[in-house]
Design a protein around this motif. Structure first.
Motif, mmCIF file in Angstrom:
data_model
loop_
_atom_site.group_PDB
_atom_site.id
_atom_site.type_symbol
_atom_site.label_atom_id
_atom_site.label_comp_id
_atom_site.label_asym_id
_atom_site.label_seq_id
_atom_site.Cartn_x
_atom_site.Cartn_y
_atom_site.Cartn_z
ATOM 1 N N ALA A 358 0.824 -1.208 0.000
ATOM 2 C CA ALA A 358 0.000 0.000 0.000
ATOM 3 C C ALA A 358 0.859 1.259 0.000
ATOM 4 N N LEU A 359 2.037 1.174 0.633
ATOM 5 C CA LEU A 359 2.875 2.363 0.775
ATOM 6 C C LEU A 359 3.890 2.526 -0.350
ATOM 7 N N LEU A 360 4.093 1.499 -1.159
ATOM 8 C CA LEU A 360 5.109 1.585 -2.201
ATOM 9 C C LEU A 360 4.870 2.743 -3.181
ATOM 10 N N PRO A 361 3.634 2.972 -3.642
ATOM 11 C CA PRO A 361 3.446 4.131 -4.539
ATOM 12 C C PRO A 361 3.831 5.451 -3.881
ATOM 13 N N LEU A 362 3.566 5.556 -2.577
ATOM 14 C CA LEU A 362 3.952 6.777 -1.862
ATOM 15 C C LEU A 362 5.471 6.892 -1.801
ATOM 16 N N PHE A 363 6.133 5.757 -1.517
ATOM 17 C CA PHE A 363 7.595 5.765 -1.496
ATOM 18 C C PHE A 363 8.153 6.200 -2.841
ATOM 19 N N ALA A 364 7.552 5.692 -3.914
ATOM 20 C CA ALA A 364 8.056 6.002 -5.249
ATOM 21 C C ALA A 364 7.978 7.496 -5.548
ATOM 22 N N ARG A 365 6.988 8.177 -4.986
ATOM 23 C CA ARG A 365 6.872 9.620 -5.206
ATOM 24 C C ARG A 365 8.068 10.363 -4.639
ATOM 25 N N PHE A 366 8.677 9.790 -3.609
ATOM 26 C CA PHE A 366 9.814 10.452 -2.975
ATOM 27 C C PHE A 366 11.150 9.978 -3.532
ATOM 28 N N ALA A 367 11.166 8.857 -4.269
ATOM 29 C CA ALA A 367 12.411 8.330 -4.833
ATOM 30 C C ALA A 367 12.692 8.966 -6.185
ATOM 31 N N THR A 368 12.648 10.273 -6.228
ATOM 32 C CA THR A 368 12.901 11.010 -7.457
ATOM 33 C C THR A 368 14.402 11.255 -7.604
ATOM 34 N N PRO A 369 14.869 11.514 -8.827
ATOM 35 C CA PRO A 369 16.288 11.823 -9.009
ATOM 36 C C PRO A 369 16.761 12.967 -8.118
ATOM 37 N N GLU A 370 15.881 13.962 -7.901
ATOM 38 C CA GLU A 370 16.279 15.095 -7.055
ATOM 39 C C GLU A 370 16.505 14.659 -5.608
ATOM 40 N N ARG A 371 15.619 13.803 -5.112
ATOM 41 C CA ARG A 371 15.760 13.359 -3.725
ATOM 42 C C ARG A 371 16.883 12.341 -3.543
ATOM 43 N N MET A 372 17.279 11.680 -4.625
ATOM 44 C CA MET A 372 18.360 10.710 -4.543
ATOM 45 C C MET A 372 19.701 11.305 -4.952
ATOM 46 N N ALA A 373 19.719 12.594 -5.233
ATOM 47 C CA ALA A 373 20.940 13.226 -5.722
ATOM 48 C C ALA A 373 22.081 13.117 -4.708
ATOM 49 N N TRP A 374 21.752 13.108 -3.409
ATOM 50 C CA TRP A 374 22.814 13.015 -2.401
ATOM 51 C C TRP A 374 23.623 11.736 -2.566
ATOM 52 N N GLN A 375 22.993 10.677 -3.090
ATOM 53 C CA GLN A 375 23.730 9.444 -3.361
ATOM 54 C C GLN A 375 24.466 9.504 -4.681
ATOM 55 N N TYR A 376 23.739 9.798 -5.753
ATOM 56 C CA TYR A 376 24.267 9.586 -7.090
ATOM 57 C C TYR A 376 25.122 10.735 -7.612
ATOM 58 N N ASP A 377 24.889 11.945 -7.116
ATOM 59 C CA ASP A 377 25.623 13.098 -7.641
ATOM 60 C C ASP A 377 26.913 13.390 -6.876
ATOM 61 N N HIS A 378 27.238 12.582 -5.911
ATOM 62 C CA HIS A 378 28.455 12.793 -5.127
ATOM 63 C C HIS A 378 29.688 12.642 -6.024
ATOM 64 N N ARG A 379 30.565 13.615 -6.007
ATOM 65 C CA ARG A 379 31.792 13.571 -6.799
ATOM 66 C C ARG A 379 32.980 13.971 -5.924
ATOM 67 N N ILE A 380 34.109 13.338 -6.184
ATOM 68 C CA ILE A 380 35.337 13.629 -5.451
ATOM 69 C C ILE A 380 36.213 14.526 -6.316
ATOM 70 N N ASN A 381 36.623 15.655 -5.767
ATOM 71 C CA ASN A 381 37.530 16.571 -6.461
ATOM 72 C C ASN A 381 38.962 16.176 -6.107
ATOM 73 N N TRP A 382 39.577 15.401 -6.984
ATOM 74 C CA TRP A 382 40.911 14.881 -6.696
ATOM 75 C C TRP A 382 41.929 16.013 -6.492
ATOM 76 N N GLU A 383 41.797 17.078 -7.238
ATOM 77 C CA GLU A 383 42.807 18.146 -7.193
ATOM 78 C C GLU A 383 42.693 19.004 -5.935
ATOM 79 N N ALA A 384 41.542 19.001 -5.285
ATOM 80 C CA ALA A 384 41.363 19.876 -4.120
ATOM 81 C C ALA A 384 42.241 19.401 -2.961
ATOM 82 N N PRO A 385 42.977 20.291 -2.336
ATOM 83 C CA PRO A 385 43.801 19.901 -1.191
ATOM 84 C C PRO A 385 42.945 19.632 0.043
ATOM 85 N N ILE A 386 43.451 18.774 0.904
ATOM 86 C CA ILE A 386 42.759 18.440 2.149
ATOM 87 C C ILE A 386 43.511 19.065 3.309
ATOM 88 N N ALA A 387 42.806 19.833 4.120
ATOM 89 C CA ALA A 387 43.417 20.487 5.263
ATOM 90 C C ALA A 387 43.292 19.612 6.500
#
Length: 388
Positions: A358-387
């Motif tokens: 019953a809740l899966l359609p509701l879950f799907a409304r929130f599993a949008t690319p925008e809401r999942m961006a924190w997972q998939y859009d993560h990128r590592i900047n190799w050149e950036a120095p680490i302090a």
């Protein structure tokens, strides 16, 4: 600055070679020590590599990986489509990714030693050595990296009270089927919440296909899982999907018993208190194992290996280990927690299944690319120095 110049990497699966390659890019010489006497060619099932994982692998020289898997189509046990979730993933066989990394490591001069099962370490003020079960001892290096998986020996050496893996309540199975007998699904993976188990499948243009199943089951060790024949497991899976209107039974019948891949108990590590001690540090599943349901295991391992190398490039190892953990812990534990919630739905009982469907359609409304961006859009900047 007391710069790290050499490293011992324990574990030659996915995280180990990525760590060695990233370290070499950072100017650090690394040698990989693997407990198995031979390579892992042909071993393991399918996995997905997320965009964030592809980006991390790209930083160590891995470009194209597998086939596109850009959407997940969720169905109920009657075969009715509940929703389609767009997720730009790549489908790959673990053995293919492993061989790609293994060959790349050798090409770049990384020494890979087989038959070296870690038993202990010898740490001094100047470096650290690995002591192996056969009595041999490695050359001294500045640091030792544990990339030795879910049941890591390095994790136990860092913290004898480190947590054990947590069972999800599910056993994992899968297979590649040469004659799938089904129309291609394109870039879509179909996943079905069955009455008694969870099933996923994808068919390709060449007539092959792949399927996986998550079977709710009391905990079994790897030894006990293997004591049951593949024929028997296929029979039990057939019983689990007997009342479902999904392609499970047909694909199970087309699977020769010898081709069944038994993934065993699906486990994770929700929180490892200590990622490092002295000259030792953890990476990949040894530090943050997530259930296969996350679709992020290989990707997170690659990210962590690259972040650790960046930190060691810029900081002395004590500060580098701290900076690396600070950069990674919150992210990986969030993914682990999300996968655990997914597993609870797969292992739901009769009442839980009703609420889940019953809740899966509701879950799907929130599993949008925008809401999942924190997972998939993560990128590592190799050149950036680490302090520090």
């Amino acid at each position: 600055m007391n710069r790290t110049r050499t490293a011992i990497v324990i574990g030659g699966g996915i995280a180990g070679p990525v760590a060695a390659l990233a370290l070499r890019r950072a100017g650090i010489e690394a040698a990989v020590h693997e407990s198995h006497a031979t390579t892992a060619d042909g071993i393991g099932g399918a996995l997905s590599v997320a965009p964030n994982g592809r980006a991390a692998l790209g930083l160590v020289g891995v470009d194209r990986i597998g086939a596109p898997m850009n959407a997940i189509v969720l169905q109920n046990h009657k075969g009715r489509v509940i929703t389609e979730i767009r997720q730009p993933m790549q489908f790959s066989w673990r053995a293919d990714l492993y061989r790609r990394l293994y060959d790349l490591a050798l090409d770049q001069g990384v020494a890979v030693h087989h038959g070296h099962e870690l038993a202990d370490v010898r740490e001094s003020g100047t470096g650290i050595r690995a002591v192996f079960a056969d009595g041999t001892v490695s050359e001294e290096a500045d640091i030792l990296i544990g990339a030795d998986g879910l049941r890591s020996t390095v994790r136990r050496l860092i913290d004898p009270r480190a947590p054990q893996p947590r069972y999800s309540g599910l056993l994992g199975f899968g297979a590649r089927v040469d004659g799938a007998g089904r129309p291609p699904t394109g870039d879509r993976m179909y996943m079905s919440f069955g009455r008694r188990a969870f099933f996923g499948h994808q068919s390709f243009d060449d007539g092959t296909g792949v399927w996986f199943a998550n079977l709710p089951h009391p905990y079994l060790t790897w030894t006990h899982v293997r004591q049951t024949t593949n024929e028997e497991w296929l029979r039990r899976l057939g019983e689990a999907f007997a009342d479902d209107r999904v392609p499970a039974l047909d694909l199970l019948r087309r699977t020769p018993p010898q081709d069944l891949v038994t993934a065993g108990p699906m486990e994770d590590l929700p929180h490892v208190p200590h990622w490092h001690r002295g000259r030792m540090v953890l990476v990949g599943d040894s530090a943050h194992a997530t259930s296969p349901s996350s679709g992020q295991g290989a990707s997170l391992a690659a990210e962590s290996a690259v972040e650790l190398a960046r930190a060691l490039r810029d900081l002395p190892y004590p500060q580098a280990f701290t900076a690396y953990e600070r950069a990674r812990r919150a992210r990986v534990e969030r993914v682990i927690a999300q996968a655990a919630r997914t597993n609870s739905g797969k292992a739901a009982g009769p009442v839980g299944r009703t609420f889940r469907d019953a809740l899966l359609p509701l879950f799907a409304r929130f599993a949008t690319p925008e809401r999942m961006a924190w997972q998939y859009d993560h990128r590592i900047n190799w050149e950036a120095p680490i302090a520090a």
